[in-house]
Design a protein around this motif. Structure first.
Motif, PDB file in Angstrom:
ATOM      1  N   LYS A 119       0.855  -1.185   0.000  1.00 16.66           N
ATOM      2  CA  LYS A 119       0.000   0.000   0.000  1.00 16.66           C
ATOM      3  C   LYS A 119       0.889   1.232   0.000  1.00 16.66           C
ATOM      4  N   VAL A 120       0.556   2.191  -0.861  1.00 19.78           N
ATOM      5  CA  VAL A 120       1.308   3.447  -0.869  1.00 19.78           C
ATOM      6  C   VAL A 120       0.328   4.565  -0.529  1.00 19.78           C
ATOM      7  N   LEU A 121       0.641   5.323   0.511  1.00 19.87           N
ATOM      8  CA  LEU A 121      -0.207   6.463   0.867  1.00 19.87           C
ATOM      9  C   LEU A 121       0.329   7.685   0.132  1.00 19.87           C
ATOM     10  N   LEU A 122      -0.490   8.244  -0.740  1.00 16.14           N
ATOM     11  CA  LEU A 122      -0.081   9.430  -1.488  1.00 16.14           C
ATOM     12  C   LEU A 122      -0.441  10.653  -0.656  1.00 16.14           C
ATOM     13  N   VAL A 123       0.590  11.340  -0.214  1.00 22.33           N
ATOM     14  CA  VAL A 123       0.373  12.464   0.696  1.00 22.33           C
ATOM     15  C   VAL A 123       0.465  13.765  -0.100  1.00 22.33           C
ATOM     16  N   SER A 124      -0.453  14.685   0.177  1.00 25.45           N
ATOM     17  CA  SER A 124      -0.388  15.994  -0.477  1.00 25.45           C
ATOM     18  C   SER A 124      -0.890  17.071   0.478  1.00 25.45           C
ATOM     19  N   ASP A 125      -0.409  18.288   0.266  1.00 25.46           N
ATOM     20  CA  ASP A 125      -1.049  19.426   0.913  1.00 25.46           C
ATOM     21  C   ASP A 125      -2.138  19.879  -0.073  1.00 25.46           C
ATOM     22  N   CYS A 126      -2.692  21.059   0.122  1.00 22.86           N
ATOM     23  CA  CYS A 126      -3.783  21.415  -0.799  1.00 22.86           C
ATOM     24  C   CYS A 126      -3.283  22.259  -1.981  1.00 22.86           C
ATOM     25  N   SER A 127      -1.981  22.217  -2.237  1.00 25.10           N
ATOM     26  CA  SER A 127      -1.461  22.964  -3.389  1.00 25.10           C
ATOM     27  C   SER A 127      -1.653  22.157  -4.675  1.00 25.10           C
ATOM     28  N   ARG A 128      -1.718  22.885  -5.801  1.00 26.99           N
ATOM     29  CA  ARG A 128      -1.856  22.260  -7.112  1.00 26.99           C
ATOM     30  C   ARG A 128      -0.672  21.306  -7.385  1.00 26.99           C
TER      31      ARG A 128
END
Ligand SMILES: Nc1ncnc2c1ncn2[C@@H]1O[C@H](COP(=O)(O)OP(=O)(O)OP(=O)(O)O)[C@@H](O)[C@H]1O
Ligand SMILES: [Mg+2]
Length: 174
Positions: free
Chosen positions: A155-164
């Motif tokens: 499983k890979v958790l794709l982490v992002s902030d709310c930037s484009r």
């Protein structure tokens, strides 16, 4: 073998922080021991977890690769590189009551590490069988995915902030 959960995403979006929280959650909900793997060359998962680390796998690789040609690195006579690595791996594994931490680090040396990487891979495979969960913190991007040493990430958790850019990076990785 345990479940392998890895983090991925753009730089600075919170991968290491989430990794720390996930490890804490797994431990507190009784899914321990957890094997935490810091696969970021700029290792800092230990800071989030609040532990001091021993030698990194990168340093061990270098030590074994150079033994024989560089007097600074010496393997005791009568011991194979594989056995020596197994012993040294004990020093590289930081153990706590709930989780153990292995830091990949980086290799300073140049040249091919294929042989030693193979040895490291075998040792990690052996180690993995002792843990129900393995949580891997990655550096930004997925170009090297731990240099082929780690097992397939289940499983890979794709982490992002709310930037484009953060979301685009997650999209590319997906
Ligand atoms: N949910 C959040 N809200 C606010 N700040 C956060 C959050 N998650 C992480 N941070 C902060 O953002 C910074 C970067 O976090 P972190 O080191 O976890 O990111 P990273 O994705 O691992 O970075 P790198 O790509 O450099 O490894 C840290 O200062 C951290 O405390
Ligand atoms: Mg990080």
């Amino acid at each position: 073998m345990g479940h392998v959960i890895a983090m991925a995403g753009k730089g600075g979006v919170g991968k290491t922080t989430l990794c720390g929280l996930l490890i804490q959650y797994l431990c507190e909900s009784g899914r321990k021991p957890v094997l935490a793997v810091d696969a970021d060359a700029n290792s800092n998962l230990n800071g989030v977890l609040g532990v001091e680390i021993g030698p990194t796998l990168g340093e061990l690789r270098e030590e074994i690769e150079r033994a024989g040609s560089d007097p600074k690195y010496r393997i005791p006579q009568g011991i194979t590189k594989a056995d020596w690595l197994e012993m040294r791996l004990g020093d590289a594994l930081t153990e706590t009551d709930d989780f153990d931490l292995l830091v990949m680090g980086r290799s300073q040396g140049q040249g091919c590490y294929c042989f030693v990487n193979g040895l490291v891979q075998v040792q990690i495979q052996k180690l993995q069988s002792h843990y129900p969960y393995i949580v891997v913190d990655n550096e930004a991007g997925m170009e090297h995915v731990s240099r082929g040493i780690l097992p397939d990430m289940e499983k890979v958790l794709l982490v992002s902030d709310c930037s484009r850019r953060g979301i685009q990076a997650a999209g590319r990785i997906a």
